[in-house]
Write a protein that holds these residues in place. Structure first.
Motif, short mmCIF file in Angstrom:
data_model
loop_
_atom_site.label_atom_id
_atom_site.label_comp_id
_atom_site.label_asym_id
_atom_site.label_seq_id
_atom_site.Cartn_x
_atom_site.Cartn_y
_atom_site.Cartn_z
N ALA A 296 0.82 -1.21 0.00
CA ALA A 296 0.00 0.00 0.00
C ALA A 296 0.86 1.26 0.00
N LEU A 297 1.93 1.25 0.77
CA LEU A 297 2.81 2.42 0.84
C LEU A 297 3.52 2.68 -0.48
N SER A 298 3.77 1.62 -1.23
CA SER A 298 4.46 1.79 -2.53
C SER A 298 3.58 2.54 -3.52
N LYS A 299 2.27 2.58 -3.28
CA LYS A 299 1.33 3.26 -4.18
C LYS A 299 0.95 4.65 -3.68
N ALA A 300 1.39 5.00 -2.49
CA ALA A 300 0.99 6.27 -1.87
C ALA A 300 1.97 7.40 -2.22
N PRO A 301 1.47 8.62 -2.29
CA PRO A 301 2.36 9.77 -2.45
C PRO A 301 3.30 9.88 -1.25
N ALA A 302 4.52 10.30 -1.49
CA ALA A 302 5.55 10.36 -0.45
C ALA A 302 5.11 11.13 0.78
N GLU A 303 4.37 12.22 0.58
CA GLU A 303 3.97 13.05 1.73
C GLU A 303 2.91 12.39 2.60
N GLU A 304 2.29 11.32 2.12
CA GLU A 304 1.25 10.63 2.88
C GLU A 304 1.72 9.32 3.52
N GLU B 280 3.86 8.31 5.94
CA GLU B 280 3.93 8.09 7.40
C GLU B 280 2.54 8.02 8.03
N ASP B 281 1.65 8.91 7.62
CA ASP B 281 0.28 8.87 8.16
C ASP B 281 -0.43 7.59 7.74
N LEU B 282 -0.23 7.19 6.49
CA LEU B 282 -0.86 5.97 5.99
C LEU B 282 -0.31 4.74 6.72
N ARG B 283 1.02 4.74 6.95
CA ARG B 283 1.64 3.62 7.69
C ARG B 283 1.02 3.49 9.08
N ALA B 284 0.88 4.59 9.78
CA ALA B 284 0.30 4.56 11.13
C ALA B 284 -1.14 4.06 11.09
N PHE B 285 -1.91 4.55 10.14
CA PHE B 285 -3.30 4.13 10.03
C PHE B 285 -3.39 2.63 9.71
N LEU B 286 -2.66 2.17 8.71
CA LEU B 286 -2.73 0.77 8.30
C LEU B 286 -2.23 -0.16 9.41
N SER B 287 -1.22 0.27 10.13
CA SER B 287 -0.71 -0.55 11.24
C SER B 287 -1.77 -0.71 12.32
N SER B 288 -2.51 0.34 12.60
CA SER B 288 -3.55 0.24 13.64
C SER B 288 -4.71 -0.64 13.17
N VAL B 289 -5.04 -0.58 11.90
CA VAL B 289 -6.13 -1.38 11.35
C VAL B 289 -5.73 -2.85 11.24
N ALA B 290 -4.46 -3.11 10.94
CA ALA B 290 -3.97 -4.48 10.74
C ALA B 290 -4.10 -5.33 11.99
N GLU B 291 -4.03 -4.70 13.15
CA GLU B 291 -4.12 -5.45 14.41
C GLU B 291 -5.43 -6.23 14.50
N GLY B 292 -6.51 -5.67 13.99
CA GLY B 292 -7.81 -6.33 14.05
C GLY B 292 -7.92 -7.53 13.12
N GLY B 293 -7.08 -7.58 12.11
CA GLY B 293 -7.14 -8.67 11.15
C GLY B 293 -6.36 -9.90 11.55
N THR B 294 -5.56 -9.80 12.59
CA THR B 294 -4.72 -10.93 12.99
C THR B 294 -5.54 -12.14 13.39
N ALA B 295 -6.57 -11.96 14.17
CA ALA B 295 -7.40 -13.09 14.60
C ALA B 295 -8.07 -13.77 13.41
N ARG B 296 -8.57 -12.97 12.48
CA ARG B 296 -9.20 -13.55 11.28
C ARG B 296 -8.17 -14.31 10.44
N CYS B 297 -6.98 -13.77 10.35
CA CYS B 297 -5.91 -14.44 9.61
C CYS B 297 -5.57 -15.77 10.27
N MET B 298 -5.40 -15.76 11.58
CA MET B 298 -5.04 -16.99 12.31
C MET B 298 -6.16 -18.02 12.25
N ALA B 299 -7.39 -17.57 12.07
CA ALA B 299 -8.54 -18.48 11.96
C ALA B 299 -8.69 -19.02 10.54
#
Length: 102
Positions: free
Chosen positions: A38-46, A48-67
């Motif tokens: 996702a970061l490879s497709k984002a404008p450079a100025e966005e 760090e904010d995108l990384r922080a957002f995606l990292s926070s959202v990714a935490e919720g997907g771990t249980a579904r992934c493990m299942a």
């Protein structure tokens, strides 16, 4: 006949093992790869904010992934082998099609 049965056991065992659920660490690796893509497709100025957002959202997907609700072991192997954003994208697209998202 017993010989044929014994010969088939390793194949059955290996096939069963290859479908074991992904671990938390493996799911985290997948999340990291998705974020990298996702970061490879984002404008450079966005980035760090995108990384922080995606990292926070990714935490919720771990249980579904493990299942096993999102990624399979074959998907994990694809993502781990991917060396760049294009290869990661190919893996993500395969998963999206399988899940009916694309």
């Amino acid at each position: 006949m017993k010989l044929h049965l014994l010969a088939a056991l390793p194949v059955t065992f290996i096939a069963g093992c290859s479908q074991r659920p992904l671990t938390e660490a493996e799911c985290q690796t997948l999340a990291d790869k998705e974020i990298e893509f996702a970061l490879s497709k984002a404008p450079a100025e966005e980035v760090e904010d995108l990384r922080a957002f995606l990292s926070s959202v990714a935490e919720g997907g771990t249980a579904r992934c493990m299942a096993g609700e999102t990624y399979r072991r074959s998907d994990y192997r694809c993502m781990v082998k991917a060396d760049d954003a294009n290869e990661i994208g190919e893996c993500v697209n395969k998963v999206s099609r399988r899940l009916g998202h694309g």
